[in-house]
Design a protein around this motif. Structure first.
Motif, mmCIF file in Angstrom:
data_model
loop_
_atom_site.group_PDB
_atom_site.id
_atom_site.type_symbol
_atom_site.label_atom_id
_atom_site.label_comp_id
_atom_site.label_asym_id
_atom_site.label_seq_id
_atom_site.Cartn_x
_atom_site.Cartn_y
_atom_site.Cartn_z
ATOM 1 N N ASP A 108 28.283 32.441 36.428
ATOM 2 C CA ASP A 108 29.243 31.414 35.939
ATOM 3 C C ASP A 108 30.377 31.157 36.999
ATOM 4 O OD1 ASP A 108 27.562 31.328 33.792
ATOM 5 O OD2 ASP A 108 29.241 31.974 32.335
ATOM 6 N N GLY A 109 30.663 32.377 37.855
ATOM 7 C CA GLY A 109 31.746 32.153 38.752
ATOM 8 C C GLY A 109 31.445 32.733 39.929
ATOM 9 N N VAL A 110 32.225 32.761 40.838
ATOM 10 C CA VAL A 110 32.181 33.266 42.100
ATOM 11 C C VAL A 110 32.968 34.752 42.296
ATOM 12 C CG1 VAL A 110 34.112 32.327 43.470
ATOM 13 C CG2 VAL A 110 32.222 33.125 44.697
ATOM 14 N N CYS A 111 33.889 34.985 41.473
ATOM 15 C CA CYS A 111 34.847 36.183 41.524
ATOM 16 C C CYS A 111 35.620 36.163 40.221
ATOM 17 C CB CYS A 111 35.663 36.095 42.768
ATOM 18 S SG CYS A 111 36.699 37.589 43.004
ATOM 19 N N ALA A 112 35.856 37.289 39.729
ATOM 20 C CA ALA A 112 36.560 38.033 38.690
ATOM 21 C C ALA A 112 37.687 38.723 39.151
ATOM 22 C CB ALA A 112 35.678 38.497 37.694
ATOM 23 N N VAL A 113 39.042 38.540 38.645
ATOM 24 C CA VAL A 113 40.149 39.080 39.193
ATOM 25 C C VAL A 113 40.837 39.720 38.046
ATOM 26 C CG1 VAL A 113 42.445 38.757 40.386
ATOM 27 C CG2 VAL A 113 40.286 37.141 41.040
ATOM 28 N N SER A 114 41.443 40.997 38.142
ATOM 29 C CA SER A 114 42.588 41.695 37.466
ATOM 30 C C SER A 114 43.625 42.019 38.239
ATOM 31 C CB SER A 114 42.016 42.785 36.753
ATOM 32 O OG SER A 114 42.928 43.446 35.842
ATOM 33 N N LEU A 115 44.779 41.594 37.945
ATOM 34 C CA LEU A 115 45.789 42.166 38.916
ATOM 35 C C LEU A 115 46.697 43.274 38.499
ATOM 36 C CD1 LEU A 115 47.264 38.479 39.184
ATOM 37 C CD2 LEU A 115 45.680 39.719 40.864
ATOM 38 N N TYR A 116 46.226 43.955 37.294
ATOM 39 C CA TYR A 116 46.779 45.090 37.011
ATOM 40 C C TYR A 116 45.981 46.346 36.895
ATOM 41 C CZ TYR A 116 50.997 42.968 35.539
ATOM 42 O OH TYR A 116 52.342 42.360 35.560
ATOM 43 N N PRO A 117 46.576 47.635 36.884
ATOM 44 C CA PRO A 117 45.542 48.857 37.096
ATOM 45 C C PRO A 117 44.332 48.831 36.013
ATOM 46 C CG PRO A 117 48.003 49.353 37.398
ATOM 47 C CD PRO A 117 47.740 47.822 37.019
ATOM 48 N N VAL A 118 43.252 49.115 36.453
ATOM 49 C CA VAL A 118 41.984 49.063 35.331
ATOM 50 C C VAL A 118 41.413 50.386 35.301
ATOM 51 C CG1 VAL A 118 41.491 46.745 35.647
ATOM 52 C CG2 VAL A 118 40.436 48.452 37.211
ATOM 53 N N SER A 119 41.053 50.870 34.220
ATOM 54 C CA SER A 119 40.480 52.156 34.010
ATOM 55 C C SER A 119 38.783 51.852 34.035
ATOM 56 C CB SER A 119 40.955 52.771 32.544
ATOM 57 O OG SER A 119 42.087 53.020 32.692
ATOM 58 N N ALA A 120 37.969 53.099 34.161
ATOM 59 C CA ALA A 120 36.615 53.034 34.306
ATOM 60 C C ALA A 120 36.034 52.223 33.149
ATOM 61 C CB ALA A 120 35.948 54.632 34.177
ATOM 62 N N HIS A 121 36.754 52.508 31.893
ATOM 63 C CA HIS A 121 36.101 51.711 30.605
ATOM 64 C C HIS A 121 36.252 50.196 30.896
ATOM 65 C CE1 HIS A 121 40.416 53.075 29.333
ATOM 66 N NE2 HIS A 121 40.382 51.788 29.092
ATOM 67 N N ASP A 122 37.063 49.892 31.554
ATOM 68 C CA ASP A 122 37.369 48.252 31.634
ATOM 69 C C ASP A 122 36.191 47.640 32.580
ATOM 70 O OD1 ASP A 122 40.159 48.097 30.432
ATOM 71 O OD2 ASP A 122 40.699 49.216 32.241
ATOM 72 N N VAL A 123 35.764 48.529 33.477
ATOM 73 C CA VAL A 123 34.933 47.711 34.423
ATOM 74 C C VAL A 123 33.576 48.262 34.937
ATOM 75 C CG1 VAL A 123 36.990 46.776 35.665
ATOM 76 C CG2 VAL A 123 36.151 49.274 36.500
ATOM 77 N N VAL A 124 33.355 49.676 34.345
ATOM 78 C CA VAL A 124 31.857 50.147 34.787
ATOM 79 C C VAL A 124 30.792 49.430 34.376
ATOM 80 C CG1 VAL A 124 30.427 52.031 34.100
ATOM 81 C CG2 VAL A 124 32.588 52.824 34.743
ATOM 82 N N ALA A 125 30.813 48.697 33.091
ATOM 83 C CA ALA A 125 29.656 47.978 32.583
ATOM 84 C C ALA A 125 29.490 46.595 33.566
ATOM 85 C CB ALA A 125 29.798 47.399 31.164
#
Length: 273
Positions: free
Chosen positions: A197-214
């Motif tokens: 659906d897109g080319v890039c997803a962005v988060s500008l704040y700190p993320v933990s493993a549970h936010d991004v591993v999947a």
């Protein structure tokens, strides 16, 4: 240790995540409104408790959860769960939060399920993958996406936080020549990029493993990458509380272009990723 069939495990995990998603749907439809305040919803704990029990029955290993804590004993595998990624937006009445379940093997994401049961435009959307499958699955159907070949061009969608609607001019400039698409849940942003659906997803704040591993696992399936603020691939260690200060996930060339831009104008207390 007995060999684990990750594809079979994925099928079983999708069933459990889908069942847990009914709790989120019911909460969304609750006559008295959703329960909770700020970034804590009652249903988050209920979903994680359900998933913690069912997933550990499927594979008894280490566990990292946002709501119910973690057990890290050095097992090669580790479940990593966010029961409702995007809680604060969910409590504000925005659709698009997601249940995010990932599995690490020796700190590498090898399975991911991101399920958004309440969305604006896609109905119930489940994006999943496990090592051994050639492509990610979207609602059970394979999607052939090669992010390694995608560029940031006119018409490209860059998935940013829901708060972007408050600063449309700045986000338009930062995402050019692409177009920004505002939505809750970094996990679902990453999953939608992995699904094409897109080319890039962005988060500008700190993320933990549970936010991004999947989501990271899903990007692997589509030849994408998840980069931190320095342009390095995000990694997972014993302390997974903060794995990056900012993250950019998707087509590697697009991520590198975007992370080098000055996003500081958007780093304001009302901006929530």
């Amino acid at each position: 240790m007995e060999a684990i069939n990750l594809i079979t495990l994925l099928d079983q995990a999708v069933v459990e995540v889908t069942l847990a998603g009914e709790l989120l749907v019911s909460e969304w439809k609750r006559p008295g409104g959703v329960r909770g305040y700020e970034d804590k919803a009652d249903v988050d704990v209920e979903i994680e408790q359900k998933l913690r029990e069912s997933l550990l029955q499927l594979l008894d290993c280490d566990f990292w959860g946002e709501e119910t804590g973690h057990v890290l004993n050095g097992h090669p595998y580790c479940w990593v769960i966010d029961p409702n990624d995007g809680t604060s937006d969910f409590l504000k009445g925005l659709k698009g939060s997601s249940i995010s379940v990932g599995l690490l093997r020796n700190s590498v994401p090898v399975l991911g399920v991101v399920y958004a049961p309440v969305t604006d435009d896609r109905g119930r959307d489940c994006i999943a993958w496990a090592e051994g499958l050639p492509h990610p699955l979207r609602n059970g159907n394979p999607v052939d996406v090669d992010l390694s070949q995608k560029k940031l061009t006119c018409g490209s969608l860059v998935m940013v936080s829901a708060a972007a609607v408050g600063k449309p001019g700045a986000n338009k400039e930062l995402c050019s020549p692409g177009t920004f698409h505002a939505m809750p849940s970094i996990a679902y942003r990453l999953a939608r990029v992995a699904a094409g659906d897109g080319v890039c997803a962005v988060s500008l704040y700190p993320v933990s493993a549970h936010d991004v591993v999947a989501g990271h696992a899903l990007l692997r399936a589509s030849q994408g990458d998840l980069l931190d603020q320095n342009g390095e691939t995000v990694t997972y260690s014993a302390d997974m509380g903060t794995v990056s200060l900012k993250c950019f996930g998707g087509a590697p060339t697009a991520c590198l272009i975007l992370l080098r831009r000055d996003w500081s104008d958007l780093l304001h207390p009302r901006v929530i990723s």
